[in-house]
Design an enzyme around this catalytic site. Structure first.
Site, mmCIF file in Angstrom:
data_model
loop_
_atom_site.group_PDB
_atom_site.id
_atom_site.type_symbol
_atom_site.label_atom_id
_atom_site.label_comp_id
_atom_site.label_asym_id
_atom_site.label_seq_id
_atom_site.Cartn_x
_atom_site.Cartn_y
_atom_site.Cartn_z
ATOM 1 N N ASP A 1 0.863 -1.171 0.000
ATOM 2 C CA ASP A 1 0.000 0.000 0.000
ATOM 3 C C ASP A 1 0.904 1.227 0.000
ATOM 4 O OD1 ASP A 1 -0.746 0.543 3.505
ATOM 5 O OD2 ASP A 1 1.066 -0.140 2.509
ATOM 6 N N SER A 2 0.312 2.407 -0.028
ATOM 7 C CA SER A 2 1.121 3.610 -0.239
ATOM 8 C C SER A 2 1.714 4.165 1.040
ATOM 9 C CB SER A 2 0.241 4.680 -0.863
ATOM 10 O OG SER A 2 -0.787 5.006 0.073
ATOM 11 N N GLY A 3 1.139 3.786 2.166
ATOM 12 C CA GLY A 3 1.561 4.402 3.423
ATOM 13 C C GLY A 3 0.567 5.443 3.886
ATOM 14 N N GLY A 4 -0.315 5.830 3.005
ATOM 15 C CA GLY A 4 -1.271 6.891 3.323
ATOM 16 C C GLY A 4 -2.197 6.545 4.464
ATOM 17 N N PHE A 5 -2.728 5.355 4.416
ATOM 18 C CA PHE A 5 -3.698 4.974 5.441
ATOM 19 C C PHE A 5 -3.091 4.956 6.828
ATOM 20 C CE2 PHE A 5 -7.469 3.311 7.162
ATOM 21 C CZ PHE A 5 -7.147 2.289 8.029
ATOM 22 N N ASP B 1 -2.985 8.173 -1.820
ATOM 23 C CA ASP B 1 -4.277 8.865 -1.932
ATOM 24 C C ASP B 1 -4.468 9.757 -0.709
ATOM 25 O OD1 ASP B 1 -6.386 6.049 -0.788
ATOM 26 O OD2 ASP B 1 -4.307 6.600 -0.332
ATOM 27 N N GLN C 1 -11.810 7.204 -4.694
ATOM 28 C CA GLN C 1 -12.266 7.814 -3.438
ATOM 29 C C GLN C 1 -13.642 8.429 -3.657
ATOM 30 O OE1 GLN C 1 -10.920 7.443 -0.645
ATOM 31 N NE2 GLN C 1 -8.843 6.770 -1.092
ATOM 32 N N GLY D 1 -11.372 4.202 0.732
ATOM 33 C CA GLY D 1 -12.194 5.088 1.539
ATOM 34 C C GLY D 1 -13.388 4.419 2.158
ATOM 35 N N ASP E 1 -8.119 -7.421 0.997
ATOM 36 C CA ASP E 1 -7.083 -7.589 2.015
ATOM 37 C C ASP E 1 -7.668 -7.156 3.360
ATOM 38 O OD1 ASP E 1 -6.799 -4.502 1.579
ATOM 39 O OD2 ASP E 1 -5.540 -4.941 3.315
ATOM 40 N N CYS F 1 -11.914 -28.957 8.194
ATOM 41 C CA CYS F 1 -10.788 -28.152 7.709
ATOM 42 C C CYS F 1 -9.560 -29.015 7.474
ATOM 43 C CB CYS F 1 -10.476 -27.045 8.711
ATOM 44 S SG CYS F 1 -9.092 -25.995 8.234
ATOM 45 N N CYS G 1 -6.405 -27.851 7.166
ATOM 46 C CA CYS G 1 -5.145 -27.193 7.488
ATOM 47 C C CYS G 1 -4.343 -28.027 8.483
ATOM 48 C CB CYS G 1 -5.384 -25.783 8.021
ATOM 49 S SG CYS G 1 -5.798 -25.674 9.774
ATOM 50 N N CYS H 1 -5.735 -28.184 12.105
ATOM 51 C CA CYS H 1 -6.919 -29.021 12.328
ATOM 52 C C CYS H 1 -6.622 -30.492 12.130
ATOM 53 C CB CYS H 1 -8.064 -28.555 11.433
ATOM 54 S SG CYS H 1 -8.718 -26.954 11.955
ATOM 55 N N HIS I 1 -4.546 -21.635 10.697
ATOM 56 C CA HIS I 1 -5.932 -22.040 10.455
ATOM 57 C C HIS I 1 -6.741 -20.908 9.832
ATOM 58 C CE1 HIS I 1 -9.963 -23.582 10.860
ATOM 59 N NE2 HIS I 1 -10.271 -22.401 11.376
#
Lengths: 407, 414
Positions: free
Chosen positions: B117-121, B171, B214, B241, B291, B329, B331, B334, B359
């Site tokens: 990501d850009s770092g903005g958040f 952004d 946005q 956003g 994500d 499951c 995994c 499990c 898991h």
């Protein structure tokens, strides 16, 4: 359980501990270490990460410190800790305490010892102790013991009491062991106490050897408590009283130099907590534990300039407490841009896949993966040390090996 | 494996460098199947470090590590792409070292795809007193107190050093609960910053820059942003956003508006969404990529995700529960461990967290795999219905926003 010694050289016993369980599947190399766990899990590791390591010790160690609080659950489960934990195919040894943590002193009585779980202190009588063993179903375990002689200035009277109590507990454990269906296949190890008093050590060893135990735990020799010279002296006196054909497991000692010294006075097995301690302080074992089998090469090498092994002594930043000369401190800024593996030539998952810089980053950012990777490396390195020690004994290269490790 | 054309591109001498290189964009989207009822699609997204099957959930490995699990374990779980955070990695250990270590792939030894990501958040959510101007985001470093200005150019420079397969534009992030002129200002600025990011990208041949739509919860602003940003020739679009505490009723409407106006042939990435119900609904609304820190974060608190909700493993009720987290499951956790053992282990070792992390990632990836398979086999609506039935004890408990959202794309829940 059978100890097959192939060689005894300069006091060091080399061999194999076989038929550890009734099904006789597993054998443990001697001298060797056990696999250290918290509640049957090697710290930080899942089964998948654990099994990136090869040649794991055949015996996994669990402690009552961790397991006592799960007594009820284990009793209801009925099938023992190995199954409860979903453990791989391994033999199981149960000790009383966890040598990586120091428990508060002063809670022992004539009839009880204490362990400390997540909920606090739990008091154990012999009856409770044995009920726990029945629920845990280990392949072998130490009898209940009073080992609280490690404090400075423990009086002679207190040491004597520790020996007396431990023998009394052993006798009671043996009786209950016979009566306990779940422990039919298990073996019991007697515990030799005696603090730092030679006479008491000899008395404890002599008396314990009279009992029908499968092996001996040497207790009260914890690293912090005693200088190696005294420890060697006492262990020499102790092993002189013990039958040669039964194994001796030393608790509380894990530093490589101390391990070698104790092997030289007749110790067979060690706990595997040392790699964990190194991991927790963000350090990586890096001492030289190679062994040359070829005498010619050995001579050539001793004439050559030694390759520079990491210089842990000169770590700039304040060193973690208890850091030894056998490790490097990955918290140190000097590793920030070091793109080499922890130890060149190490085949562990960490060294094959990651760099010192990355580990340093994980430590700086407090990331959980640091513990995983360091635990893998430290365990691999420590197991390699024991393997090399056995090789050195087998090929009469002990002195050369000692020189390398202790340089 | 890479989608990049290694040859030179023919074209008239006067054609701009950006346009020419876009023919060799390191991303290709192949649509395998589209749901005839809803807006769901199943695709293969080819990136420089391999293919990614969509719809896809991307676990978040903030600081160059997926918490306690190794890259080998992550690969074995079938993860084809995961996230790293530009803000965190830009601070520690910094882009120069990472570049020296052959990019973030080399530094963490992950050979599949990475999205940064850009770092903005983080800037506006983690850092106190950050100030946004046309130039960039000014903030105070939490590590040494120094004032730092993160501009679109700098964000891209850092991401170029990280070498991620997908980079996000910087952004102007505004909380979804904010209303008024600030939202419009942020939208327009994000468009201008997108252009600056595009211009600053040194590696358009091997790093894909995504735009971030946005406009807050305002349909007109969203539409305006979509109109503008889709004019730019970027390889993919994110819907940003959202997922910040707004009403779900507003949330889904903005999502569906966005996918209505995004090009069919480019991937749509809905940022910050990771709850199972949200994933399934937003796939129906036409999103391809997601994500969220939730599954991995909640694992460390002992919360295990299951098709019928979640289990709080540290609770007493699991102390003697000898079945696995989910008997169905597959995994590693499990297959080998019981709820009772994990409950016990939480009292003594960090490995308990790792087991649940494995898991939970498995749960998320398996969910998406099932979603995808159902789209390919043209039975997605039925999948959605049985998913909802499993997740909620009765249809009265279906969240109304989900019912509405699914109805809007012709999926009726009985």
């Amino acid at each position: 359980m059978k100890l097959e010694l192939s060689k005894v050289v300069q006091g060091c016993r080399l061999g194999l501990l076989t038929a550890i369980e009734q099904t006789a599947q597993h054998s443990l190399d001697v001298p060797g270490c056990l696999l250290f766990t918290h509640c049957a899990t090697v710290p930080h590791l899942t089964q998948d990460t654990l099994h990136t390591l090869s040649n794991l010790p055949a015996v996994t160690q669990v402690t009552l410190n961790c397991l006592a609080e799960h007594h009820e659950v284990l009793e209801e489960f009925k099938e023992g800790v190995r199954k409860f934990a979903g453990l791989h195919d391994t033999a199981l040894y149960c000790s009383l305490h966890d040598s990586a943590t120091t428990n508060p002193a002063g809670h022992i009585t004539n009839k009880t010892v204490s362990v400390w779980g997540s909920g606090g202190r739990m008091e154990l009588t012999v009856a409770k102790f044995m009920a726990l063993q029945a629920a845990i179903k280990p392949d072998f375990y130490q009898s209940m013991a009073d080992g609280e002689t490690w404090q400075a200035n423990t009086s002679r009277k207190r040491v004597r009491k520790a020996v007396d109590r431990t023998l009394a507990h052993l006798d009671e454990c043996l009786i209950l062991h016979q009566k306990t269906q779940e422990l039919k296949q298990a073996k019991i190890f007697g515990v030799v106490e005696g603090g730092d008093i030679l006479e008491e050590r000899v008395r404890s060893a002599r008396e314990t050897a009279k009992r029908p135990v499968a092996g001996f735990v040497l207790d009260g020799f914890q690293s912090a408590a005693m200088e190696q010279d005294l420890r060697s002296q006492l262990i020499t006196a102790v092993t002189a009283e013990l039958p040669q054909e039964k194994p001796r497991l030393l608790q509380g000692v894990g530093r490589p130099d101390e391990v070698i010294a104790c092997v030289e006075v007749g110790v067979d097995l060690f706990e595997g907590f040392f790699p964990f301690q190194v991991t927790e302080r963000g350090c990586a074992l890096c001492f030289d534990c190679t062994v040359t089998t070829d005498p010619e090469t050995a001579v050539l090498e001793s004439n050559e300039e030694r390759p520079v092994v990491e210089e842990p002594k000169e770590n700039g930043d304040s060193c973690p407490e208890n850091m030894t000369r056998f490790e490097m401190n990955l918290n140190d800024k000097r590793y920030r841009e070091d793109l080499r593996p922890l130890v060149e030539g190490c085949s562990c998952y960490c060294c094959k896949n990651h760099t010192r810089a990355y580990i340093h980053h994980l430590l700086v950012t407090n990331e959980l993966l640091a513990g995983v990777l360091l635990m893998l490396h430290n365990t691999a390195h420590y197991l390699r040390f024991f393997r090399a020690l056995r090789e050195a004994l087998a090929n009469d290269r002990l002195q050369d090996f000692k020189r390398r490790v202790l340089q | 494996m890479a989608a990049v054309e290694s040859g030179t591109c023919e074209g008239p001498a006067g054609m701009s460098a950006v346009k020419r290189l876009s023919h060799a964009a390191p991303l290709a989207l192949r649509i395998l199947a589209e749901c005839p009822v809803s807006k769901a699609r199943a695709c293969v997204l080819t990136l420089p470090h391999g293919p990614v099957n969509t719809p896809v959930f991307m676990p978040v490995g903030t600081q160059g590590t997926m918490k306690g699990i190794t890259v080998e374990q992550l690969e074995e779980l079938g993860c084809q792409i995961c996230l790293g955070n530009t803000y965190h990695l830009g601070m520690r250990p910094g882009p120069e070292l990472i570049e020296k270590a052959s990019g973030l792939h080399g530094f963490m030894n992950w050979r599949r795809n990475l999205l940064t990501d850009s770092g903005g958040f983080q800037m506006v959510s983690l850092v106190e007193l950050s100030e946004v101007t046309e130039e960039g985001v000014m903030f105070r470093s939490p590590y040494d107190g120094k004032e730092i200005l993160l501009t679109p150019e700098q964000s891209i420079t850092i991401q170029n050093s990280l070498g991620s397969d997908i980079m996000m534009q910087l952004d102007d992030v505004v909380s979804s609960t904010v209303t008024g002129p600030r939202v419009e200002e942020a939208m327009h600025r994000s468009v201008r910053w997108l252009d600056r990011c595009i211009a600053a990208n040194k590696n358009p041949d091997r790093q894909n820059l995504f735009a971030i739509i946005q406009g807050g919860l305002n349909a007109d602003l969203r539409k305006a942003c979509l109109d503008e940003m889709t004019k730019r020739d970027v390889p993919g679009f994110a819907v940003g956003g959202l997922s910040g505490g707004e009403e779900k009723d507003d949330f889904w409407k903005m999502v569906t508006l966005s996918t209505d106006h995004l090009p069919r042939g480019k991937p749509r990435y809905l940022m910050g969404v990771g709850y199972a119900v949200d994933l399934v609904v937003c796939v129906a609304l036409g999103c391809d990529m997601f994500d969220c820190v939730f599954p991995t974060r909640t694992a460390r608190f002992g919360s295990a995700l299951v098709p019928w909700g979640s289990l709080q493993i540290k609770q007493k009720q699991y102390a003697k529960d000898f079945q696995p987290i989910d008997p169905d499951c597959q995994c590693a956790t499990c297959k080998r461990h019981s709820r009772a053992y994990l409950h016990a282990l939480f009292k003594s070792d960090t490995a308990a967290m790792h087991h649940i992390t494995i898991h939970n990632i498995s749960y998320q990836l398996t969910l998406m795999r099932s979603v995808r398979q159902s789209i390919i086999e043209q039975r997605f609506p039925e999948f959605v219905r049985s998913f909802m039935r499993r997740m909620f004890p009765s249809s009265e408990q279906y969240p109304s926003w989900a019912v509405d959202a699914l109805a809007s794309v012709n999926i009726a829940l009985d």
